[in-house]
Design an enzyme around this catalytic site. Structure first.
Site, PDB file in Angstrom:
ATOM      1  N   ASP A  92     -21.363 -11.304  58.088  1.00  0.00           N
ATOM      2  CA  ASP A  92     -21.141 -10.024  58.758  1.00  0.00           C
ATOM      3  C   ASP A  92     -19.827 -10.123  59.533  1.00  0.00           C
ATOM      4  O   ASP A  92     -19.618 -11.088  60.283  1.00  0.00           O
ATOM      5  CB  ASP A  92     -22.296  -9.713  59.710  1.00  0.00           C
ATOM      6  CG  ASP A  92     -22.109  -8.367  60.394  1.00  0.00           C
ATOM      7  OD1 ASP A  92     -22.395  -7.333  59.766  1.00  0.00           O
ATOM      8  OD2 ASP A  92     -21.664  -8.364  61.563  1.00  0.00           O
TER       9      ASP A  92
ATOM     10  N   ASN B 207     -10.972  -1.295  62.569  1.00  0.00           N
ATOM     11  CA  ASN B 207     -10.848  -0.104  61.729  1.00  0.00           C
ATOM     12  C   ASN B 207     -10.372   1.090  62.560  1.00  0.00           C
ATOM     13  O   ASN B 207      -9.510   1.877  62.125  1.00  0.00           O
ATOM     14  CB  ASN B 207     -12.190   0.201  61.076  1.00  0.00           C
ATOM     15  CG  ASN B 207     -12.067   1.132  59.883  1.00  0.00           C
ATOM     16  OD1 ASN B 207     -11.171   0.971  59.061  1.00  0.00           O
ATOM     17  ND2 ASN B 207     -12.940   2.106  59.794  1.00  0.00           N
TER      18      ASN B 207
ATOM     19  N   HIS C  96      -8.043   3.273  58.695  1.00  0.00           N
ATOM     20  CA  HIS C  96      -8.939   2.952  57.577  1.00  0.00           C
ATOM     21  C   HIS C  96      -8.241   2.144  56.480  1.00  0.00           C
ATOM     22  O   HIS C  96      -8.890   1.361  55.786  1.00  0.00           O
ATOM     23  CB  HIS C  96      -9.510   4.243  56.982  1.00  0.00           C
ATOM     24  CG  HIS C  96     -10.423   4.974  57.920  1.00  0.00           C
ATOM     25  ND1 HIS C  96     -11.637   4.471  58.302  1.00  0.00           N
ATOM     26  CD2 HIS C  96     -10.288   6.162  58.566  1.00  0.00           C
ATOM     27  CE1 HIS C  96     -12.239   5.313  59.138  1.00  0.00           C
ATOM     28  NE2 HIS C  96     -11.430   6.350  59.321  1.00  0.00           N
TER      29      HIS C  96
ATOM     30  N   ASP D 240     -19.849  -3.835  56.165  1.00  0.00           N
ATOM     31  CA  ASP D 240     -19.091  -5.076  56.398  1.00  0.00           C
ATOM     32  C   ASP D 240     -20.007  -6.293  56.246  1.00  0.00           C
ATOM     33  O   ASP D 240     -19.804  -7.324  56.882  1.00  0.00           O
ATOM     34  CB  ASP D 240     -18.445  -5.056  57.785  1.00  0.00           C
ATOM     35  CG  ASP D 240     -19.471  -4.875  58.904  1.00  0.00           C
ATOM     36  OD1 ASP D 240     -20.655  -4.627  58.585  1.00  0.00           O
ATOM     37  OD2 ASP D 240     -19.109  -4.984  60.084  1.00  0.00           O
TER      38      ASP D 240
END
Length: 278
Positions: free
Chosen positions: A167, A175, A180, A209
């Site tokens: 993760d 982000n 993005h 993610d």
């Protein structure tokens, strides 16, 4: 029924003419041979009519039959009322050549049709493969998706020693901060690093993610693995939490993923505690 009646009529008429000619014609043998060939040609034409849609072949065979008929009249007529000798052989040859050309045309058309069908089959197969790939792979990273992971779970567990769960830490912040495009770049670079370490067939993106990987390696150093995955994206302030569990093909996939997920959260919590102490 009509076809059978027509064929019966043709051969009955042929038999009657042969009987009438018997003993009354000097060249009886040659005439009968031509008569039989004429009857055979008509028979072929009758059989072909319901099936042939190529008009050139029908016309060509008709011309050939007319040539045979004129040739037959040439033998039977004692007085030439029409110039039969001028047309009989020529019409037979012309009909034969047209039949050959018609067959060549049909064969060429069939080949083109077969080629078009083969091309269509290839395109359909490519489309099916693409649809299958799209259905089982993540569009952004190219890794297998959650569906592919569960479809291959038992096979990969059988050939692997451990299941890893990853993760990305602080991914949302990166982000939001960098945009993005950078977020997509981070995911792609991490996926590429995972592919180099575990091979593409053993890596999956199962969430935004979150990643899963299978390996037969029994000893993988967590710090070295983390450094390798973040080698090209560390500048964006992201990290990675790692959970691990033994791969067991007899265990339910959800249970194994949950175990690895718990290990990942423990790893994330421990890192948070160490960062707080510092």
């Amino acid at each position: 029924m009509r076809q059978k009646l027509l064929l019966a009529l043709i051969w009955l008429a042929t038999a009657c003419v042969i009987i009438l000619l018997y003993g009354n014609h000097a060249s009886f043998g040659a005439t009968v041979e031509e008569l039989i060939w004429f009857a055979i040609s008509l028979t072929v034409l009758v059989f072909s009519l319901p099936h042939l849609q190529h008009k050139l072949l029908l016309y060509a065979w008709g011309i050939y039959c007319i040539g045979l008929l004129l040739d037959l009249l040439d033998d039977l007529m004692t007085i030439e009322l029409i110039p039969v000798n001028t047309f009989d052989t020529s019409l037979k040859h012309l009909g034969f050549m047209l039949v050959c050309y018609g067959m060549h045309t049909i064969i060429k058309q069939k080949r083109e049709t077969i080629s078009a069908l083969n091309h269509e089959i290839e395109e359909r197969q490519k489309l099916e493969q693409k649809l299958k790939f799209d259905a089982t792979h993540d569009e952004l990273t190219g890794l297998g998706n959650r569906r592919a992971c569960f479809e291959q779970f038992e096979r990969l567990c059988t050939s692997s020693a451990y299941l890893y769960y990853f993760d990305l830490d602080n991914f949302k912040q990166a982000n939001d901060k960098y945009g993005h495009n950078i977020g997509d770049k981070i995911l792609k670079k991490v996926a590429e690093a995972m592919t180099r370490e575990f091979t593409a067939d053993a890596c999956f993106r199962i969430g935004g993610d979150e990643f899963v990987a299978f390996t037969s390696e029994t000893v993988l150093k967590e710090d070295a693995l983390r450094a390798q995955l973040l080698e090209e994206v560390f500048e964006y302030g992201v990290g990675v939490s790692i959970g691990r569990t033994a791969a067991d093909p007899a265990e339910d996939p959800d249970v194994l993923l949950h175990k690895a997920d718990i290990g990942m959260y423990e790893n994330k919590a421990n890192k948070s505690i160490r960062a707080s102490v510092r």
